[in-house]
Motif scaffolding. Sequence first.
Motif, PDB file in Angstrom:
ATOM      1  N   SER A  38       0.824  -1.208   0.000  1.00 22.16           N
ATOM      2  CA  SER A  38       0.000   0.000   0.000  1.00 22.16           C
ATOM      3  C   SER A  38       0.862   1.262   0.000  1.00 22.16           C
ATOM      4  O   SER A  38       0.544   2.260  -0.678  1.00 22.16           O
ATOM      5  CB  SER A  38      -0.916  -0.006   1.222  1.00 22.16           C
ATOM      6  OG  SER A  38      -1.743  -1.146   1.227  1.00 22.16           O
ATOM      7  N   ALA A  39       1.961   1.234   0.741  1.00 17.09           N
ATOM      8  CA  ALA A  39       2.852   2.403   0.779  1.00 17.09           C
ATOM      9  C   ALA A  39       3.475   2.659  -0.594  1.00 17.09           C
ATOM     10  O   ALA A  39       3.579   3.815  -1.048  1.00 17.09           O
ATOM     11  CB  ALA A  39       3.939   2.181   1.833  1.00 17.09           C
ATOM     12  N   LEU A  45       2.199   1.773  -3.520  1.00 20.28           N
ATOM     13  CA  LEU A  45       1.147   2.248  -4.421  1.00 20.28           C
ATOM     14  C   LEU A  45       0.861   3.726  -4.202  1.00 20.28           C
ATOM     15  O   LEU A  45       0.785   4.511  -5.174  1.00 20.28           O
ATOM     16  CB  LEU A  45      -0.123   1.422  -4.181  1.00 20.28           C
ATOM     17  CG  LEU A  45      -1.372   1.874  -4.960  1.00 20.28           C
ATOM     18  CD1 LEU A  45      -1.131   1.769  -6.465  1.00 20.28           C
ATOM     19  CD2 LEU A  45      -2.594   1.069  -4.545  1.00 20.28           C
ATOM     20  N   ASP A  46       0.700   4.144  -2.952  1.00 16.32           N
ATOM     21  CA  ASP A  46       0.440   5.563  -2.684  1.00 16.32           C
ATOM     22  C   ASP A  46       1.623   6.435  -3.088  1.00 16.32           C
ATOM     23  O   ASP A  46       1.439   7.562  -3.567  1.00 16.32           O
ATOM     24  CB  ASP A  46       0.137   5.754  -1.207  1.00 16.32           C
ATOM     25  CG  ASP A  46      -1.228   5.206  -0.838  1.00 16.32           C
ATOM     26  OD1 ASP A  46      -1.959   4.761  -1.743  1.00 16.32           O
ATOM     27  OD2 ASP A  46      -1.572   5.201   0.364  1.00 16.32           O
ATOM     28  N   GLY A  47       2.822   5.918  -2.882  1.00 14.53           N
ATOM     29  CA  GLY A  47       3.994   6.695  -3.304  1.00 14.53           C
ATOM     30  C   GLY A  47       4.044   6.880  -4.806  1.00 14.53           C
ATOM     31  O   GLY A  47       4.373   7.978  -5.309  1.00 14.53           O
ATOM     32  N   GLY A  48       3.695   5.822  -5.553  1.00 11.60           N
ATOM     33  CA  GLY A  48       3.664   5.948  -7.017  1.00 11.60           C
ATOM     34  C   GLY A  48       2.607   6.911  -7.487  1.00 11.60           C
ATOM     35  O   GLY A  48       2.847   7.744  -8.384  1.00 11.60           O
ATOM     36  N   LEU A  49       1.402   6.816  -6.904  1.00 17.89           N
ATOM     37  CA  LEU A  49       0.334   7.752  -7.281  1.00 17.89           C
ATOM     38  C   LEU A  49       0.701   9.188  -6.934  1.00 17.89           C
ATOM     39  O   LEU A  49       0.423  10.129  -7.716  1.00 17.89           O
ATOM     40  CB  LEU A  49      -0.965   7.357  -6.566  1.00 17.89           C
ATOM     41  CG  LEU A  49      -1.628   6.048  -7.007  1.00 17.89           C
ATOM     42  CD1 LEU A  49      -2.851   5.760  -6.153  1.00 17.89           C
ATOM     43  CD2 LEU A  49      -2.019   6.118  -8.488  1.00 17.89           C
ATOM     44  N   ALA A  50       1.321   9.391  -5.777  1.00 20.63           N
ATOM     45  CA  ALA A  50       1.729  10.747  -5.390  1.00 20.63           C
ATOM     46  C   ALA A  50       2.787  11.288  -6.334  1.00 20.63           C
ATOM     47  O   ALA A  50       2.789  12.492  -6.672  1.00 20.63           O
ATOM     48  CB  ALA A  50       2.244  10.731  -3.950  1.00 20.63           C
ATOM     49  N   LEU A  51       3.681  10.405  -6.788  1.00 19.88           N
ATOM     50  CA  LEU A  51       4.717  10.857  -7.730  1.00 19.88           C
ATOM     51  C   LEU A  51       4.097  11.271  -9.058  1.00 19.88           C
ATOM     52  O   LEU A  51       4.439  12.340  -9.617  1.00 19.88           O
ATOM     53  CB  LEU A  51       5.730   9.735  -7.941  1.00 19.88           C
ATOM     54  CG  LEU A  51       6.864  10.035  -8.941  1.00 19.88           C
ATOM     55  CD1 LEU A  51       7.703  11.222  -8.440  1.00 19.88           C
ATOM     56  CD2 LEU A  51       7.744   8.801  -9.132  1.00 19.88           C
ATOM     57  N   VAL A  52       3.165  10.466  -9.584  1.00 15.96           N
ATOM     58  CA  VAL A  52       2.501  10.819 -10.839  1.00 15.96           C
ATOM     59  C   VAL A  52       1.696  12.112 -10.674  1.00 15.96           C
ATOM     60  O   VAL A  52       1.701  12.997 -11.561  1.00 15.96           O
ATOM     61  CB  VAL A  52       1.596   9.666 -11.301  1.00 15.96           C
ATOM     62  CG1 VAL A  52       0.791  10.071 -12.541  1.00 15.96           C
ATOM     63  CG2 VAL A  52       2.430   8.428 -11.615  1.00 15.96           C
ATOM     64  N   SER A  53       0.997  12.242  -9.544  1.00 15.93           N
ATOM     65  CA  SER A  53       0.216  13.450  -9.308  1.00 15.93           C
ATOM     66  C   SER A  53       1.115  14.674  -9.194  1.00 15.93           C
ATOM     67  O   SER A  53       0.771  15.764  -9.694  1.00 15.93           O
ATOM     68  CB  SER A  53      -0.605  13.274  -8.023  1.00 15.93           C
ATOM     69  OG  SER A  53      -1.332  14.450  -7.713  1.00 15.93           O
ATOM     70  N   LEU A  88      -0.119  11.554  -1.261  1.00 15.88           N
ATOM     71  CA  LEU A  88       0.530  10.568  -0.408  1.00 15.88           C
ATOM     72  C   LEU A  88      -0.204  10.390   0.923  1.00 15.88           C
ATOM     73  O   LEU A  88      -0.090   9.342   1.566  1.00 15.88           O
ATOM     74  CB  LEU A  88       1.989  11.002  -0.144  1.00 15.88           C
ATOM     75  CG  LEU A  88       2.896  10.002   0.577  1.00 15.88           C
ATOM     76  CD1 LEU A  88       3.155   8.791  -0.300  1.00 15.88           C
ATOM     77  CD2 LEU A  88       4.218  10.670   0.944  1.00 15.88           C
ATOM     78  N   LEU A  89      -0.975  11.399   1.308  1.00 14.81           N
ATOM     79  CA  LEU A  89      -1.668  11.374   2.598  1.00 14.81           C
ATOM     80  C   LEU A  89      -3.116  10.895   2.492  1.00 14.81           C
ATOM     81  O   LEU A  89      -3.884  11.057   3.431  1.00 14.81           O
ATOM     82  CB  LEU A  89      -1.658  12.782   3.214  1.00 14.81           C
ATOM     83  CG  LEU A  89      -0.302  13.474   3.320  1.00 14.81           C
ATOM     84  CD1 LEU A  89      -0.482  14.886   3.872  1.00 14.81           C
ATOM     85  CD2 LEU A  89       0.641  12.670   4.197  1.00 14.81           C
ATOM     86  N   ARG A  90      -3.504  10.332   1.352  1.00 14.19           N
ATOM     87  CA  ARG A  90      -4.916  10.045   1.116  1.00 14.19           C
ATOM     88  C   ARG A  90      -5.488   9.013   2.097  1.00 14.19           C
ATOM     89  O   ARG A  90      -6.655   9.086   2.465  1.00 14.19           O
ATOM     90  CB  ARG A  90      -5.115   9.573  -0.326  1.00 14.19           C
ATOM     91  CG  ARG A  90      -4.562   8.189  -0.618  1.00 14.19           C
ATOM     92  CD  ARG A  90      -4.710   7.822  -2.080  1.00 14.19           C
ATOM     93  NE  ARG A  90      -4.326   6.455  -2.349  1.00 14.19           N
ATOM     94  CZ  ARG A  90      -5.175   5.420  -2.388  1.00 14.19           C
ATOM     95  NH1 ARG A  90      -6.465   5.639  -2.169  1.00 14.19           N
ATOM     96  NH2 ARG A  90      -4.752   4.202  -2.634  1.00 14.19           N
TER      97      ARG A  90
END
Length: 438
Positions: free
Chosen positions: A23-24, A26-34, A68-70
Motif C-alpha cells: 500500500s505504501a 502504491l500511494d507513493g507511485g500515485l503521489a509521484l505521478v500526481s 501521499l496522505l490520502r
Amino acid sequence: MTTTGEDDTRALTGPWWWARWRSAVLDGGLALVSAVECGIEGIPFARDAGIPPAVGVAFGVLAGSMLLLRRKWPIVVVLVSIAIAPAQMGFLLTVGGLYTLAASELPRRIIGSLAGMSLVATLVVTFVRAQQDMTRGEMDVGGWFVPFISITASLGVTAPPVLLGLYVGARRRLMESLRERADSLERELQLLAERAEERAEWARNEERTRIAREMHDVVAHRVSLMVVHAAALQAVARKDPEKAVRNAALVGDMGRQALTELREMLGVLRSGDGGVRGGPSEVPLAAVRVAAAAAASRAVGEESAEAGPCLSELDELIGQSAAAGMVVRLSVEGEARSYARQVEQTAYRVVQEALTNVHKHAAGAKTHVRLAHRVSEIAMQVENEPPSEAASASSARLPSGGNGLVGMKERVSALGGVFVSGPTDAGGFRVSAVIPAS
C-alpha cells in the motif's frame, strides 16, 4: 481459516500509517505521478498568474504530492484539490482524494458535503474556462454548449470516483463483517467443543463414581461379614483346633484380600488416573456396569437387580449383623409406608454401610439403629457406643478405603437430602441422614 484480531495486528508491517508495504508503494507511485502532473500544469498557471514558472512548478509539485496522505487524511487531500481547482490542476489528486474519501469510514454527510464542494468547484472552473474560450473565439458553438460541457465535465470527474469508493467501502465493510462472523463462529465452535469435552469427562467421572458406589455397597458388606465370621470361627473352634484355625485364617485372609482389591478398584474408578480412560483396548464402563448389576442380583437373592433392597429387609440386615456378634437394636418411629424405590434403596444402603463401618472400626460395640417415618421425609440414624478393649483387641482388622461415608453422602445428596456423620461425645460414632419422601 480466518485470522483473528491478534493476527491482523501482527500483519500491520508497513511503515507509518500503512498496513502493508504494498500500500505504501502504491500511494507513493500515485503521489509521484500526481506531483508530476501538477508540476506540468503549474507552468501555464504561473504564466496566467504572472509569477515565475519555477514557483508554479514547485506549487504544483507540492500540491500533487499531497496524494501521499490520502489514506491517513482523505479530507485534507480533497480540500487541497478543491483549493487548487481554480488553477486547473490536480485531476489525479481530485479523483484519488474523492475515491479514498468515499471508501473511508467517515460519516456519509461529510462525504456528501466534500463531494458536493468538489463538484461545484469543478463546475464553476469548467464553466469559466469554457466561457473564456468562447469569448476569445477559440470555440465557435452555441450558448447551450458551455453549461453542457461544464455539467458533464464536473460530473465525469466527481461521480465515478465517489460511486466507486462507496462500492469498495461497502464491500470492504461487508468482508470485515463476514470475517468477524467467521471468527466468532470459530470461537463458538471451539467453545462448544471444549464444553462437550468437559461434559463427556464429567459424565465419565460420574459413571465411575456411580459404579464404584454400587460395587462398594453390594460387595463390601457381605465380605465384611465373611471376615467377621471367620474371626469368630478362629475363636470358638474346638474339635480340631489346628485345622479350624488354619481354615478360619485362610477365610479371613481371603476376605481381607478381597476388600483390599475392591478398595484399589474403587480408587481407580473414582480418581480416573488409572487405566480406565475409555480407550479402545480398555474395559468399557458398560461392561463394568453389567458386572456390578450381576453382583447385585446375586447379593440380594430373590430380589432382581432393578428392584434393589428396600426398607422391609432391614430386619434381615440387622439379623445378619447380630449373627456376627454385634449387639444391635432397631427402633422405628411413625407409621411405616412405602416410598419411591430410590428412596428406600438409599435408606437401606445408608444403614447397611453404617453397620459395615461398625464391624470394621468398632467390633463388639453396641449399636442403635433408629428409623423415623415423617410426613414429608424419612430419617435414619445409626449410632454405636465405643467398643470394649477386649473386643478391639480381638477385632478382625478389616481394611478400609474411606469410600463408605463418601458414597452415603453422594446417595443422600443426589435425592436432595441431608447427610451428617461424626464422632459422639461418648466416644462412639453417629451416622444420620434425612431424605425427602417425594
